[in-house]
Design a protein around this motif. Structure first.
Motif, PDB file in Angstrom:
ATOM      1  N   UNK A 221       0.849  -1.203   0.000  1.00 41.68           N
ATOM      2  CA  UNK A 221       0.000   0.000   0.000  1.00 41.68           C
ATOM      3  C   UNK A 221       0.881   1.248   0.000  1.00 41.68           C
ATOM      4  N   UNK A 222       1.937   1.202   0.805  1.00 46.84           N
ATOM      5  CA  UNK A 222       2.787   2.381   0.978  1.00 46.84           C
ATOM      6  C   UNK A 222       3.698   2.626  -0.214  1.00 46.84           C
ATOM      7  N   UNK A 223       4.338   1.584  -0.708  1.00 47.26           N
ATOM      8  CA  UNK A 223       5.377   1.754  -1.728  1.00 47.26           C
ATOM      9  C   UNK A 223       4.888   1.512  -3.146  1.00 47.26           C
ATOM     10  N   UNK A 224       4.027   0.517  -3.313  1.00 43.66           N
ATOM     11  CA  UNK A 224       3.512   0.245  -4.650  1.00 43.66           C
ATOM     12  C   UNK A 224       2.186   0.938  -4.919  1.00 43.66           C
ATOM     13  N   UNK A 225       1.704   1.644  -3.909  1.00 41.54           N
ATOM     14  CA  UNK A 225       0.464   2.424  -4.016  1.00 41.54           C
ATOM     15  C   UNK A 225      -0.734   1.539  -4.380  1.00 41.54           C
ATOM     16  N   UNK A 226      -0.728   0.306  -3.852  1.00 42.65           N
ATOM     17  CA  UNK A 226      -1.882  -0.552  -4.105  1.00 42.65           C
ATOM     18  C   UNK A 226      -3.109   0.008  -3.397  1.00 42.65           C
ATOM     19  N   UNK A 227      -4.275  -0.062  -4.042  1.00 42.47           N
ATOM     20  CA  UNK A 227      -5.494   0.438  -3.406  1.00 42.47           C
ATOM     21  C   UNK A 227      -5.996  -0.537  -2.358  1.00 42.47           C
ATOM     22  N   UNK A 228      -6.924  -0.068  -1.553  1.00 45.20           N
ATOM     23  CA  UNK A 228      -7.576  -0.923  -0.565  1.00 45.20           C
ATOM     24  C   UNK A 228      -9.063  -0.980  -0.871  1.00 45.20           C
ATOM     25  N   UNK A 229      -9.692  -2.040  -0.405  1.00 40.09           N
ATOM     26  CA  UNK A 229     -11.138  -2.192  -0.539  1.00 40.09           C
ATOM     27  C   UNK A 229     -11.679  -2.733   0.768  1.00 40.09           C
ATOM     28  N   UNK A 230     -12.727  -2.135   1.272  1.00 40.72           N
ATOM     29  CA  UNK A 230     -13.343  -2.652   2.484  1.00 40.72           C
ATOM     30  C   UNK A 230     -14.041  -3.968   2.181  1.00 40.72           C
TER      31      UNK A 230
END
Length: 535
Positions: free
Chosen positions: A39-48
């Motif tokens: 999430x921090x480095x590859x900027x992957x998104x999150x989903x609830x």
């Protein structure tokens, strides 16, 4: 980075396509260090989580808290003052504005701001904790935290001002402020006021419900997010230190026999055996040269023993960091099933503090190891026939070339500074806030110290890498039949592509900076050496 519309659905793509299945699910599952780093480095998104049962649990907690307050119950930080002011009752007509007061008076952070990756790690850690459903927050609050990540609306979080219990109050106030449209954020590489960014995204700033300000701020998300990043970088550094030890053995014409498997079977520390195996694999096929010293100096011969301490420390550091990451760590906690309010101290960051204090010592020892190996390489009294200071100059210009002399001096300076910072932060508890917070963890300071030691150690590793590759190439000049095993040759070629062989003296700052950035991004050795420890 994927953009979302105001309903939270995928609405398009800016700069790079992100597949929906690449989103990291938050809620109803444990999050790993690797996922936070992604999430921090590859900027992957999150989903609830789409699980209706999980969402119902979140809403049950918020609903119970509303009913509990309506029945006249007293709940800390909801209808009382904060900290030592818990004895002060807050009238019902002021309960709704109390969360704003909390985040506003904590807007006093100082020091450098967290960078983008650190900020994303912090938000991910806070979101995951609240998603456990023991904090009494609404689902919409979790949605907005996810929006901060997915739209990269990044609060400007000062790094200084937390004692690590009652959580990371001051730095996390900047996350809370961003949600309500206050203070500045970074958005699309510009500094903007938070309210205007929400308008661009089609949202109005969030109005915090009672306890939501406290839930956002009263936890260990800053130290935990930073600890996740520190873990990944430290794990990568252990793998790089092993590779540099193997290449140093080649460059010094040292002995591969020091890494014989039996040596590590009879002293069965797992991390030590793992480091020795890495070095052994990198030296596969190498035969020891007869006539040299029977035993190489300690920084070569004992490299697995030094690296192994860090490897073994990482196993329990992972345990403690991931337990903290996957915990409900604010106060009070809301039990949505038993309908209870539990006043406790889960905001105390002692496990992170101790883990970061230990990890920074292990990392500084890696810096010291690499600096000692570099000192052997440049010194013609100890490097088995290599040129003084690893100068690659032609004989007629050797008198005016000094090779890696200054690089070794700088490496010593960086190592000394790293070693100086190993003083444990966790023992410096300070009684504060009218002696309510009279025993605190200092976990955030420990995590920041660890990252600074990593930064310095990665600079040492960059210096060592350039020097060791230079030394190996000089060894080939002396004896062009010296075998360079394929993993080491590939590594050397990768380094040389960015920093050519130093024949005539030149300024190496830009080479060092570029290589240090690669090391910090865990981009020097395949993987970062941490994945194998996680089931």
């Amino acid at each position: 980075m994927a953009e979302h519309d105001s309903s939270g659905k995928m609405a398009g793509v800016r700069n790079v396509a992100v597949r929906a299945e690449a989103a990291i699910v938050i809620g109803g599952r444990r999050l790993t260090i690797e996922e936070v780093v992604s999430i921090a480095n590859q900027r992957r998104p999150v989903a609830l989580s789409p699980d209706p049962a999980w969402r119902a649990r979140i809403e049950r907690g918020a609903d119970f808290l509303r009913r509990h307050l309506a029945q006249g119950a007293t709940v800390y930080g909801v209808n009382t003052g904060y900290g030592d002011s818990c004895v002060v009752d807050v009238p019902m007509e002021l309960v709704e504005v109390l969360p704003l007061q909390l985040l506003r008076y904590h807007g006093c952070g100082m020091g450098q701001h967290l960078d983008d990756a650190q900020t994303l790690a912090v938000i991910a850690a806070r979101l995951n904790s609240l998603a456990y459903g023991f904090s009494g927050v609404r689902h919409v609050l979790l949605e907005r935290l996810a929006d901060l990540i997915n739209h990269r609306v990044l609060p400007r979080i000062p790094s200084e001002g937390s004692v690590g219990a009652s959580g990371d109050l001051t730095p996390l106030s900047y996350v809370a402020a961003a949600l309500v449209g206050e203070r500045d954020v970074r958005f699309r590489d510009e500094l903007c006021d938070a309210r205007s960014v929400w308008a661009k995204l089609g949202h109005t700033p969030l109005t915090l419900a009672p306890k939501e300000g406290l839930a956002l701020m009263n936890g260990t998300a800053v130290m935990t997010g930073l600890a996740c990043l520190a873990f990944a970088r430290a794990a990568h550094l252990t793998r790089l230190a092993a590779r540099l030890s193997a290449l140093s053995t080649v460059a010094l014409d040292g002995r591969a026999a020091h890494f014989d498997p039996m040596l590590f079977e009879v002293k069965p520390h797992a991390g030590q055996a793992e480091a020795a195996a890495w070095i052994r694999e990198d030296l596969a096929g190498r035969e020891d040269t007869p006539g040299h010293r029977l035993q190489d100096r300690y920084s070569i011969r004992c490299a697995p023993h030094v690296i192994g301490v860090a490897r073994d420390a990482l196993s329990w550091v992972r345990r403690d960091v991931e337990n903290e990451l996957n915990s409900a760590n604010d106060n009070p906690l809301i039990d949505p099933d038993g309908e209870r309010v539990l006043h406790g101290g889960n905001f105390y960051g002692g496990h992170i503090a101790f883990a970061m204090d230990a990890l920074k010592v292990a990392v500084a020892n890696l810096a010291d190891l690499m600096d000692r190996q570099l000192a052997l390489l440049v010194d013609d009294k100890f490097n088995n026939g290599l040129p003084r200071s690893l100068s690659g100059a032609a004989p007629e210009r050797a008198s005016i070339n000094h090779g890696f002399k200054a690089v070794q001096i700088s490496s010593s300076a960086w190592t000394a500074e790293a070693l100086k910072l190993t003083m444990p932060a966790s023992v410096f508890s300070r009684s504060t806030e009218a002696h309510n917070q009279d025993k605190v963890s200092m976990g955030t300071i420990a995590a920041r110290d660890c990252l600074r030691i990593l930064e310095l150690s990665e600079q040492v590793a960059a210096a060592h890498t350039l020097a060791t590759v230079q030394a190996a190439r000089l060894r080939l000049r002396i004896n062009n039949t010296t075998p360079i095993p394929l993993p080491l040759q590939t590594f050397m070629d990768s380094v040389t592509a960015g920093s050519p062989f130093v024949d005539e003296d030149r300024a190496l700052e830009s080479d060092l900076r570029a290589l240090t950035a690669r090391i910090a991004a865990c981009d020097m050795v395949g993987g970062y050496g941490g994945e194998d420890q996680h089931e």
